[in-house]
Design an enzyme around this catalytic site. Sequence first.
Site, mmCIF file in Angstrom:
data_model
loop_
_atom_site.group_PDB
_atom_site.id
_atom_site.type_symbol
_atom_site.label_atom_id
_atom_site.label_comp_id
_atom_site.label_asym_id
_atom_site.label_seq_id
_atom_site.Cartn_x
_atom_site.Cartn_y
_atom_site.Cartn_z
ATOM 1 C CB CYS A 1 -0.902 -0.003 1.226
ATOM 2 S SG CYS A 1 -1.839 1.529 1.411
ATOM 3 C CB CYS B 1 0.494 1.425 4.653
ATOM 4 S SG CYS B 1 -1.214 1.109 5.154
ATOM 5 C CB CYS C 1 -5.331 0.118 2.357
ATOM 6 S SG CYS C 1 -4.155 -0.461 3.607
ATOM 7 C CB CYS D 1 -3.798 3.626 5.499
ATOM 8 S SG CYS D 1 -3.827 3.469 3.699
ATOM 9 C CB CYS E 1 -10.236 -2.646 -11.557
ATOM 10 S SG CYS E 1 -9.773 -1.450 -12.794
#
Length: 197
Positions: A94, A97, A145, A148, A170
């Site tokens: 991520c 993050c 995510c 976060c 996607c």
Amino acid sequence: ANHLKPVLLPKGLRSPSGDRAPAMDPDSFEVPTKKGDTALARAVLDVKLETEEWAKRLPQAQFKVLRQKATEPGGKLHFPQGFDDHYESGVYLCAGCSAAGQDVPLYTSKMKFDCGCGWPGFWTNVGGAVYEQRDADGRRCEILCARCDGHLGHVFRGEGFGYCTDERHCVNSLSLVFVPAKGGEKVAPKYDGPVFG
């Protein structure tokens, strides 16, 4: 039914420096194997920054995608601008993050496939790392995510790609940073142009 055990993502997982990450073997992450399985989970939301701090730590286009739910241009972000056509062995973290000092694996190269949509496509995610919620208009399911709450993209089902999850994630390249399987420098998309939404 979700038959996968969520991956426990340690709160303190950090890189030795902000640009390097330890080796992450894509084969070490469990994937769904039964028809109808999913690795999507509930939100944890333990990586938090104030909006102003996100804006300082993320490049403008990444900030707009991750924090304001914008979308990068589809079909244009070829490597190194983005990850749509990127197939090196490794793990996708991520980007939000990562900017907050945490290395949070979301996807691996083993989960990635060429879905032809113009954005990176994945048939599943790292267990427990991604959650979904309906868009405000009720038509699509947004993926975020779990740590976060950063916007990743959307999940689509029933498209017949042949994977047991029957899912296509996607994902905006700008939501991700890549760590090669052998470790080393994190690779971020180089795109810094306009995003939409």
